[in-house]
Write an enzyme that holds these catalytic residues in place. Structure first.
Site, PDB file in Angstrom:
ATOM      1  N   TYR A 183      -2.696  -1.003  10.315  1.00 36.32           N
ATOM      2  CA  TYR A 183      -2.679  -1.124   8.849  1.00 36.32           C
ATOM      3  C   TYR A 183      -1.299  -0.687   8.332  1.00 36.32           C
ATOM      4  O   TYR A 183      -0.661  -1.385   7.540  1.00 36.32           O
ATOM      5  CB  TYR A 183      -3.789  -0.261   8.229  1.00 36.32           C
ATOM      6  CG  TYR A 183      -3.957  -0.478   6.736  1.00 36.32           C
ATOM      7  CD1 TYR A 183      -4.733  -1.526   6.249  1.00 36.32           C
ATOM      8  CD2 TYR A 183      -3.329   0.352   5.809  1.00 36.32           C
ATOM      9  CE1 TYR A 183      -4.882  -1.737   4.880  1.00 36.32           C
ATOM     10  CE2 TYR A 183      -3.479   0.151   4.447  1.00 36.32           C
ATOM     11  CZ  TYR A 183      -4.255  -0.887   3.990  1.00 36.32           C
ATOM     12  OH  TYR A 183      -4.391  -1.098   2.637  1.00 36.32           O
ATOM     13  N   SER A 216       0.879  -1.176   0.000  1.00 38.10           N
ATOM     14  CA  SER A 216       0.000   0.000   0.000  1.00 38.10           C
ATOM     15  C   SER A 216       0.916   1.226   0.000  1.00 38.10           C
ATOM     16  O   SER A 216       2.133   1.101   0.200  1.00 38.10           O
ATOM     17  CB  SER A 216      -0.829  -0.048   1.284  1.00 38.10           C
ATOM     18  OG  SER A 216      -1.344   1.209   1.624  1.00 38.10           O
TER      19      SER A 216
END
Ligand code: NAP
Length: 258
Positions: free
Chosen positions: A163, A150
């Site tokens: 995350y 990401s």
């Protein structure tokens, strides 16, 4: 390979078998369909049973698809997925560790339960499933593992501490696995998508101000659609990327260039 040998056939995945986790929706669906269009048969491991659309999209390509219901937060799923794919296809050429989750809350209120839930799916399952699949691939003397990072593999973000930690961890695992498995002709790379229109990002897109801030920072001037990621997964699954190992490939409309 010599220059004379090279052709578009290097991107062809005919006869190969790919596992895609979370492959029934969002980016996972796009990865699965891209691999099928390039010729691979699919083994999709997903928690939900909403398989209808993905099944039709893959069957339209003429490839085989097998669905397997698994919750990746449960450790036993890992062996079941690998054994399941071996039972159906007898080999694993490609593993795409796509399944992921996100829970948003301010750092000072972030609960241990949410931390564990995110780390279990986004990092622990990637490690254990890759390790199990790599045992098979080492025996085959070839394999491709594609992790999904990401922008949070590079940046800190806000309100999503696990995350960010998990996606930095995915980048680290990509390199660590590449270092040990290169000798077995296994390549492990990661795709780091930018901002993509999926269920995962619906709350951010619904916030008008945040949405405008994000778009203004992306050189491409728009969110990605899931199809923007299809080329990268085929490339990393194919012979065309055989000399790439341990790389985190951003597909981000230029976000990281800012
Ligand atoms: P999504 O539409 O929410 O899809 C996530 C997928 O992961 C779903 O198929 C989901 O299954 C599966 N999953 C979640 N928890 C699971 C569990 N415990 N066991 C098995 N499967 C589980 O989100 P997405 O945007 O496509 O995300 C896919 C990947 O891309 C994730 O790793 C995400 O972090 C990454 N990513 C997304 C973006 C973006 O902008 N969208 C950007 C960078 C990276 P269910 O349907 O059953 O929940």
């Amino acid at each position: 390979m010599s220059m004379k040998d090279f052709s578009l056939d290097y991107f062809n995945l005919t006869g190969q078998t790919a596992i895609v986790t979370g492959g029934n929706s969002g980016l996972g669906q796009a990865y699965a369909v891209a691999l099928a269009k390039a010729g691979a048969d699919l083994f999709i491991a997903a928690r939900g049973a909403n398989w209808g659309e993905t099944r039709s999209l893959i069957e339209e390509t003429g490839r085989k698809v097998h669905f397997f219901q698994a919750d990746l937060s449960e450790r036993k799923s890992v062996k079941q997925i690998v054994d399941g794919c071996m039972k159906v296809y007898g080999k694993i050429d490609i593993l795409v560790n796509n399944a992921g989750t996100i829970r948003r809350a301010p750092l000072l209120e972030y609960t241990e339960e949410d931390w564990n839930a995110v780390m279990d799916v986004n990092l622990n399952s990637v490690y254990f499933l890759s390790q199990e699949a790599a045992k098979v691939m080492a025996g085959q003397k070839r394999g491709k593992i594609i992790n999904i990072g990401s922008m949070l593999s590079f940046q800190g973000g806000k309100f999503i501490p696990p995350y960010t930690a998990s996606k930095h961890g995915v980048a680290g695992l990509t390199k660590a696995f590449a270092n040990e498995l290169g000798a077995h002709n296994i390549q492990i790379n990661a795709i780091a998508p930018g901002y993509v229109e999926t269920a995962n990002t619906a709350p951010i897109r619904a916030d008008e101000q945040r949405n405008a801030e994000i778009i203004s920072r992306i050189p491409a001037g728009r969110w990605a659609s899931t199809s923007d990621l299809m080329g990268a997964v085929v490339f990393l699954a194919s012979r065309a990327s055989d000399y790439m190992n341990g790389h985190v490939l951003a597909v981000d409309g230029g976000w990281l260039a800012r």
